[in-house]
Write a protein that holds these residues in place. Structure first.
Motif, PDB file in Angstrom:
ATOM      1  N   ALA A 181      37.001  47.545  51.501  1.00  0.00           N
ATOM      2  CA  ALA A 181      37.580  47.990  50.228  1.00  0.00           C
ATOM      3  C   ALA A 181      38.419  49.252  50.424  1.00  0.00           C
ATOM      4  O   ALA A 181      39.480  49.413  49.804  1.00  0.00           O
ATOM      5  CB  ALA A 181      36.472  48.237  49.208  1.00  0.00           C
ATOM      6  N   ALA A 182      37.965  50.155  51.290  1.00  0.00           N
ATOM      7  CA  ALA A 182      38.683  51.413  51.517  1.00  0.00           C
ATOM      8  C   ALA A 182      39.936  51.233  52.362  1.00  0.00           C
ATOM      9  O   ALA A 182      40.874  52.033  52.256  1.00  0.00           O
ATOM     10  CB  ALA A 182      37.750  52.417  52.190  1.00  0.00           C
ATOM     11  N   LEU A 183      39.974  50.198  53.195  1.00  0.00           N
ATOM     12  CA  LEU A 183      41.055  50.038  54.170  1.00  0.00           C
ATOM     13  C   LEU A 183      42.069  48.960  53.796  1.00  0.00           C
ATOM     14  O   LEU A 183      42.996  48.703  54.572  1.00  0.00           O
ATOM     15  CB  LEU A 183      40.462  49.706  55.546  1.00  0.00           C
ATOM     16  N   LEU A 184      41.933  48.349  52.643  1.00  0.00           N
ATOM     17  CA  LEU A 184      42.849  47.269  52.270  1.00  0.00           C
ATOM     18  C   LEU A 184      44.292  47.767  52.232  1.00  0.00           C
ATOM     19  O   LEU A 184      44.561  48.885  51.765  1.00  0.00           O
ATOM     20  CB  LEU A 184      42.461  46.704  50.902  1.00  0.00           C
ATOM     21  N   PRO A 185      45.240  46.944  52.716  1.00  0.00           N
ATOM     22  CA  PRO A 185      46.646  47.365  52.678  1.00  0.00           C
ATOM     23  C   PRO A 185      47.165  47.398  51.238  1.00  0.00           C
ATOM     24  O   PRO A 185      46.574  46.804  50.331  1.00  0.00           O
ATOM     25  CB  PRO A 185      47.350  46.273  53.489  1.00  0.00           C
ATOM     26  N   GLU A 186      48.283  48.092  51.042  1.00  0.00           N
ATOM     27  CA  GLU A 186      48.822  48.286  49.696  1.00  0.00           C
ATOM     28  C   GLU A 186      49.041  46.962  48.968  1.00  0.00           C
ATOM     29  O   GLU A 186      48.770  46.860  47.766  1.00  0.00           O
ATOM     30  CB  GLU A 186      50.149  49.071  49.787  1.00  0.00           C
ATOM     31  N   ARG A 187      49.487  45.935  49.688  1.00  0.00           N
ATOM     32  CA  ARG A 187      49.783  44.651  49.040  1.00  0.00           C
ATOM     33  C   ARG A 187      48.526  43.922  48.598  1.00  0.00           C
ATOM     34  O   ARG A 187      48.610  42.950  47.851  1.00  0.00           O
ATOM     35  CB  ARG A 187      50.592  43.756  49.987  1.00  0.00           C
ATOM     36  N   CYS A 188      47.361  44.379  49.057  1.00  0.00           N
ATOM     37  CA  CYS A 188      46.102  43.713  48.710  1.00  0.00           C
ATOM     38  C   CYS A 188      45.148  44.642  47.961  1.00  0.00           C
ATOM     39  O   CYS A 188      43.959  44.347  47.866  1.00  0.00           O
ATOM     40  CB  CYS A 188      45.416  43.189  49.976  1.00  0.00           C
ATOM     41  N   ARG A 189      45.670  45.730  47.412  1.00  0.00           N
ATOM     42  CA  ARG A 189      44.779  46.712  46.793  1.00  0.00           C
ATOM     43  C   ARG A 189      44.031  46.157  45.582  1.00  0.00           C
ATOM     44  O   ARG A 189      42.982  46.672  45.202  1.00  0.00           O
ATOM     45  CB  ARG A 189      45.571  47.950  46.360  1.00  0.00           C
ATOM     46  N   GLU A 190      44.562  45.083  44.972  1.00  0.00           N
ATOM     47  CA  GLU A 190      43.850  44.514  43.815  1.00  0.00           C
ATOM     48  C   GLU A 190      42.505  43.931  44.201  1.00  0.00           C
ATOM     49  O   GLU A 190      41.639  43.714  43.345  1.00  0.00           O
ATOM     50  CB  GLU A 190      44.711  43.434  43.140  1.00  0.00           C
ATOM     51  N   LEU A 191      42.310  43.701  45.512  1.00  0.00           N
ATOM     52  CA  LEU A 191      41.019  43.193  45.995  1.00  0.00           C
ATOM     53  C   LEU A 191      39.968  44.293  46.127  1.00  0.00           C
ATOM     54  O   LEU A 191      38.775  43.989  46.241  1.00  0.00           O
ATOM     55  CB  LEU A 191      41.191  42.535  47.374  1.00  0.00           C
ATOM     56  N   ALA A 192      40.392  45.541  46.124  1.00  0.00           N
ATOM     57  CA  ALA A 192      39.469  46.641  46.432  1.00  0.00           C
ATOM     58  C   ALA A 192      38.246  46.675  45.504  1.00  0.00           C
ATOM     59  O   ALA A 192      37.113  46.787  45.993  1.00  0.00           O
ATOM     60  CB  ALA A 192      40.212  47.974  46.415  1.00  0.00           C
ATOM     61  N   PRO A 193      38.409  46.573  44.178  1.00  0.00           N
ATOM     62  CA  PRO A 193      37.202  46.614  43.329  1.00  0.00           C
ATOM     63  C   PRO A 193      36.258  45.445  43.586  1.00  0.00           C
ATOM     64  O   PRO A 193      35.038  45.601  43.474  1.00  0.00           O
ATOM     65  CB  PRO A 193      37.776  46.551  41.905  1.00  0.00           C
ATOM     66  N   LYS A 194      36.812  44.296  43.956  1.00  0.00           N
ATOM     67  CA  LYS A 194      35.972  43.117  44.205  1.00  0.00           C
ATOM     68  C   LYS A 194      35.223  43.257  45.530  1.00  0.00           C
ATOM     69  O   LYS A 194      34.035  42.924  45.615  1.00  0.00           O
ATOM     70  CB  LYS A 194      36.826  41.850  44.194  1.00  0.00           C
ATOM     71  N   ALA A 195      35.929  43.745  46.565  1.00  0.00           N
ATOM     72  CA  ALA A 195      35.247  43.970  47.842  1.00  0.00           C
ATOM     73  C   ALA A 195      34.178  45.041  47.692  1.00  0.00           C
ATOM     74  O   ALA A 195      33.080  44.930  48.261  1.00  0.00           O
ATOM     75  CB  ALA A 195      36.264  44.357  48.918  1.00  0.00           C
ATOM     76  N   ALA A 196      34.478  46.080  46.922  1.00  0.00           N
ATOM     77  CA  ALA A 196      33.483  47.130  46.677  1.00  0.00           C
ATOM     78  C   ALA A 196      32.287  46.583  45.911  1.00  0.00           C
ATOM     79  O   ALA A 196      31.130  46.920  46.206  1.00  0.00           O
ATOM     80  CB  ALA A 196      34.123  48.284  45.906  1.00  0.00           C
ATOM     81  N   ARG A 197      32.538  45.726  44.930  1.00  0.00           N
ATOM     82  CA  ARG A 197      31.447  45.095  44.173  1.00  0.00           C
ATOM     83  C   ARG A 197      30.606  44.226  45.096  1.00  0.00           C
ATOM     84  O   ARG A 197      29.370  44.224  45.017  1.00  0.00           O
ATOM     85  CB  ARG A 197      32.047  44.266  43.038  1.00  0.00           C
ATOM     86  N   ARG A 199      33.606  29.541  37.506  1.00  0.00           N
ATOM     87  CA  ARG A 199      33.736  30.806  36.798  1.00  0.00           C
ATOM     88  C   ARG A 199      34.883  31.598  37.391  1.00  0.00           C
ATOM     89  O   ARG A 199      34.908  31.859  38.600  1.00  0.00           O
ATOM     90  CB  ARG A 199      32.436  31.602  36.900  1.00  0.00           C
ATOM     91  N   ARG A 200      35.848  31.990  36.566  1.00  0.00           N
ATOM     92  CA  ARG A 200      36.972  32.773  37.040  1.00  0.00           C
ATOM     93  C   ARG A 200      36.565  34.226  37.233  1.00  0.00           C
ATOM     94  O   ARG A 200      35.725  34.749  36.501  1.00  0.00           O
ATOM     95  CB  ARG A 200      38.128  32.694  36.024  1.00  0.00           C
ATOM     96  N   ASP A 201      37.176  34.882  38.218  1.00  0.00           N
ATOM     97  CA  ASP A 201      36.939  36.295  38.498  1.00  0.00           C
ATOM     98  C   ASP A 201      35.447  36.620  38.585  1.00  0.00           C
ATOM     99  O   ASP A 201      34.934  37.467  37.849  1.00  0.00           O
ATOM    100  CB  ASP A 201      37.604  37.159  37.425  1.00  0.00           C
ATOM    101  N   PRO A 202      34.706  35.942  39.506  1.00  0.00           N
ATOM    102  CA  PRO A 202      33.250  36.099  39.556  1.00  0.00           C
ATOM    103  C   PRO A 202      32.774  37.485  39.949  1.00  0.00           C
ATOM    104  O   PRO A 202      31.618  37.835  39.680  1.00  0.00           O
ATOM    105  CB  PRO A 202      32.817  35.061  40.596  1.00  0.00           C
ATOM    106  N   LEU A 203      33.634  38.293  40.575  1.00  0.00           N
ATOM    107  CA  LEU A 203      33.227  39.660  40.935  1.00  0.00           C
ATOM    108  C   LEU A 203      33.948  40.706  40.088  1.00  0.00           C
ATOM    109  O   LEU A 203      34.014  41.879  40.474  1.00  0.00           O
ATOM    110  CB  LEU A 203      33.464  39.927  42.426  1.00  0.00           C
ATOM    111  N   GLY A 204      34.441  40.283  38.953  1.00  0.00           N
ATOM    112  CA  GLY A 204      35.032  41.246  38.039  1.00  0.00           C
ATOM    113  C   GLY A 204      33.953  42.104  37.406  1.00  0.00           C
ATOM    114  O   GLY A 204      32.863  41.625  37.097  1.00  0.00           O
ATOM    115  N   GLY A 205      34.226  43.376  37.226  1.00  0.00           N
ATOM    116  CA  GLY A 205      33.247  44.261  36.600  1.00  0.00           C
ATOM    117  C   GLY A 205      32.350  44.912  37.626  1.00  0.00           C
ATOM    118  O   GLY A 205      32.368  44.581  38.812  1.00  0.00           O
ATOM    119  N   PRO A 206      31.516  45.845  37.163  1.00  0.00           N
ATOM    120  CA  PRO A 206      30.630  46.585  38.085  1.00  0.00           C
ATOM    121  C   PRO A 206      29.468  45.731  38.554  1.00  0.00           C
ATOM    122  O   PRO A 206      29.112  44.726  37.926  1.00  0.00           O
ATOM    123  CB  PRO A 206      30.134  47.756  37.231  1.00  0.00           C
TER     124      PRO A 206
END
Length: 262
Positions: free
Chosen positions: A40-56, A247-254
């Motif tokens: 989550a911390a190292l994702l490239p700029e083009r993939c930053r939208e994945l960061a909250p999901k990887a962190a979750r 289920r869409r966006d299964p890792l959305g949210g905290p």
């Protein structure tokens, strides 16, 4: 008669085997939590939208580790040393599967190909985790001590698997299809070998703790090899298919918390 339920019940009923089982599980979850946090911390700029999901994803794995530690503590048990031959994550890394810890310890941003490798590795390993937890939920979902933990972890693993499907399909639409296909196949074929080796090692350690007679140990060894033979022939294909999750966006949210355990 040997069955998954009777085998796990035997492990559950003995403090030392239960201690080893929970220690192995907790160690694997802790490694997964650290890996996803670093990704989550190292994702490239083009993939930053994945960061909250990887962190979750990482937060869920950390939570699972705490749950296994809490289950041991509830029985007055301390964590055991995890034998190297049962370390699923380490053995996969030694085969070059996934993103190595050396890469994740650096501060260099990941590439888009690294993201594909990460998601392909997760898709395969989360398939295994989801299946194992579904088996435990089937047999022990109503257990007075384990039931709540098993149900919670199983639901999380289903979400993790759905997340991998969703993100890999998105990357396939963006033109990464051939790379995804190669990464999934390579990872699946390596994973089934590692899973066989780890299963044999875990059963050997459990057999020594529980004093299994030689015929029982031999039967379990044969069963593990039979599963591997099936997976090598055709079963690995279930790990490389991709389908839109229900289920869409299964890792959305905290991440959900587990106050009743940790």
């Amino acid at each position: 008669m040997l069955s998954a339920k009777s085998l796990f019940q035997e492990i559950l009923d003995h403090d030392e085997s239960f201690r080893l089982f929970c220690s192995i599980a907790a160690s694997g979850e802790a490694q997964g939590g650290w890996e996803n946090g670093r990704i989550a911390a190292l994702l490239p700029e083009r993939c930053r939208e994945l960061a909250p999901k990887a962190a979750r994803h990482g937060a869920d794995e950390d939570k699972h580790g705490r749950i296994f530690h809490a289950l041991m503590k509830k029985r007055g048990l301390r964590p055991a040393d995890v034998p190297d031959d049962t370390d699923y994550t380490m053995l996969l890394e030694r085969r070059g599967i996934g993103l190595g810890h050396a890469k994740l310890r650096r501060e260099d941003p990941l590439t888009e190909r690294d993201v594909v490798v990460y998601l392909a590795h997760s898709r395969v390993t989360e398939q295994r985790a989801s299946e194992q937890m579904e088996l435990l939920r089937k047999h022990f979902g109503d257990h007075p001590d384990l039931g709540r933990a098993v149900r919670m972890i199983s639901a999380d693993e289903e979400n993790h698997l759905a997340y991998c499907h969703e993100e890999l399909l998105r990357l396939a639409r963006a033109g990464h299809g051939p790379t995804i296909h190669r990464a999934l196949r390579e990872c699946a074929l390596a994973e089934i070998r590692v899973y066989r080796d780890v299963s044999l090692a875990v059963m050997a350690h459990m057999g020594r703790i529980l004093g299994w007679p030689r015929p029982k140990a031999a039967a379990l060894t044969a069963a593990i090899h039979a599963v591997y033979a099936y997976e090598r022939l055709a079963g690995w294909r279930r790990m490389v298919s991709l389908a839109p999750p229900r289920r869409r966006d299964p890792l959305g949210g905290p991440a959900s918390t587990a106050p009743e355990f940790a």
